[in-house]
Design an enzyme around this catalytic site. Structure first.
Site, mmCIF file in Angstrom:
data_model
loop_
_atom_site.group_PDB
_atom_site.id
_atom_site.type_symbol
_atom_site.label_atom_id
_atom_site.label_comp_id
_atom_site.label_asym_id
_atom_site.label_seq_id
_atom_site.Cartn_x
_atom_site.Cartn_y
_atom_site.Cartn_z
ATOM 1 N N ASP A 8 -30.695 -8.193 -4.246
ATOM 2 C CA ASP A 8 -32.409 -8.574 -3.983
ATOM 3 C C ASP A 8 -33.159 -7.513 -3.686
ATOM 4 O OD1 ASP A 8 -34.321 -10.110 -2.296
ATOM 5 O OD2 ASP A 8 -33.626 -8.923 -0.602
ATOM 6 N N ASP A 10 -37.060 -7.046 -2.035
ATOM 7 C CA ASP A 10 -37.713 -6.780 -0.886
ATOM 8 C C ASP A 10 -36.710 -6.662 0.376
ATOM 9 O OD1 ASP A 10 -40.553 -6.404 -1.802
ATOM 10 O OD2 ASP A 10 -40.102 -8.637 -2.373
HETATM 11 C C1 XBP Z 1 -39.406 -11.247 -0.822
HETATM 12 C C2 XBP Z 1 -40.657 -12.106 -0.861
HETATM 13 C C3 XBP Z 1 -41.636 -11.850 -1.678
HETATM 14 C C4 XBP Z 1 -42.674 -10.725 -1.202
HETATM 15 C C5 XBP Z 1 -43.778 -10.523 -1.919
HETATM 16 O O1 XBP Z 1 -38.767 -11.263 -2.112
HETATM 17 O O2 XBP Z 1 -40.609 -13.157 -0.390
HETATM 18 O O3 XBP Z 1 -42.213 -12.928 -1.918
HETATM 19 O O4 XBP Z 1 -42.711 -10.882 0.217
HETATM 20 O O5 XBP Z 1 -43.833 -10.644 -3.067
HETATM 21 P P1 XBP Z 1 -37.058 -10.708 -2.276
HETATM 22 P P2 XBP Z 1 -44.878 -11.465 -4.392
HETATM 23 O O6 XBP Z 1 -36.375 -11.931 -2.904
HETATM 24 O O7 XBP Z 1 -37.046 -9.614 -3.198
HETATM 25 O O8 XBP Z 1 -36.653 -10.505 -0.833
HETATM 26 O O9 XBP Z 1 -46.237 -11.323 -3.623
HETATM 27 O O10 XBP Z 1 -44.943 -10.525 -5.584
HETATM 28 O O11 XBP Z 1 -44.334 -12.828 -4.340
HETATM 29 MG MG MG Z 2 -35.314 -9.652 0.663
#
Ligand code: XBP
Ligand code: MG
Length: 232
Positions: A8, A10
């Site tokens: 993943d 973020d």
């Molecule tokens: C976490 C998310 C993302 C970010 C924002 O993603 O929910 O939506 O907060 O990104 P991950 P965008 O699966 O990597 O943990 O604004 O580009 O959607």
């Molecule tokens: Mg995440």
């Protein structure tokens, strides 16, 4: 044996959520909107995966007269993505401890490295260039990102897409996540999951994870490797 690691982005590779929040708030202010997301607001909003989806979920709680048309939401989100990219390029975050080493070691063990994220593809690119000094496709063999699936995490679609591109069954792969919705997504795709909670996800329910460690640092690897064996 494990042939691929699927990450993943973020919260797992880097603590990016505060930068996402800052980018959203800067975009709102630039458009003269009186929207401002506090940390507390954002902790709740994060339960909705995907920035566009998060904006829509937020709007749903506003009085009808205060809601923006869909075209504005898309424009706000595109601008937020640009602002986020600038912030990351300026060094707002680094990789979480242990990430770089784990990927290096996995490469030495001839494992494939994949990404399954609900974030937008430009965000993957800027992180790879800033933190690895390389384009994303030279860090990851496979990249599955937000806009490639209709349903975002906790739906398993993004992990299924990554598995499909790897051409491997879930039992040969291990997922790395930081959140409850990410864990649900990966588990529903049949994957074993290692959790490293992030600032926003500490305290969430990680039932069903093969292992939970504070970071991916080397001292945690014996447990992570055990988790790899245990999950299959
Ligand atoms: C976490 C998310 C993302 C970010 C924002 O993603 O929910 O939506 O907060 O990104 P991950 P965008 O699966 O990597 O943990 O604004 O580009 O959607
Ligand atoms: Mg995440």
């Amino acid at each position: 044996t494990i042939k691929a690691l699927i990450f993943d982005l973020d919260g797992t590779l880097a603590e990016t959520e505060e930068t996402h929040r800052a980018a959203f708030n800067a975009t709102f202010a630039a458009h003269g909107l009186d929207w401002h997301w506090s940390r507390e607001d954002y902790a709740v909003l994060l339960k909705t995966g995907g920035g566009k989806e998060r904006l829509r979920a937020f709007q749903a709680g506003l009085p009808e007269a205060a809601r923006l048309p869909e075209a504005d939401i898309l424009r706000l989100h595109a601008e937020k993505t640009e602002t986020f990219g600038r912030m990351i390029a300026e060094g707002a975050v680094g990789l979480r401890p242990g990430v770089e080493d784990l990927i290096l070691h996995a490469r030495e063990a001839e494992m494939a490295i994949a990404m399954a994220t609900t974030t937008s593809r430009p965000n993957v690119e800027v992180l790879a260039r800033t933190c690895w000094g390389r384009p994303a496709d030279r860090v990851f063999d496979v990249i599955a990102s937000g806009d490639e699936v209709e349903r975002k995490k906790p739906d398993p679609a993004i992990y299924r897409l990554a598995l499909d591109r790897l051409g491997m069954p879930p039992r040969e792969c291990l997922a790395f996540e930081d959140s409850h919705i990410g864990l649900q997504s990966a588990r529903a795709a049949g994957l074993g999951v290692v959790i490293t909670p992030s600032t926003y996800t500490e305290g969430e329910d990680f039932t069903g994870a093969a292992h939970c460690a504070p970071t991916l640092e080397q001292r945690n690897w014996p447990l992570i490797l055990k988790a790899m064996l245990l999950s299959y």
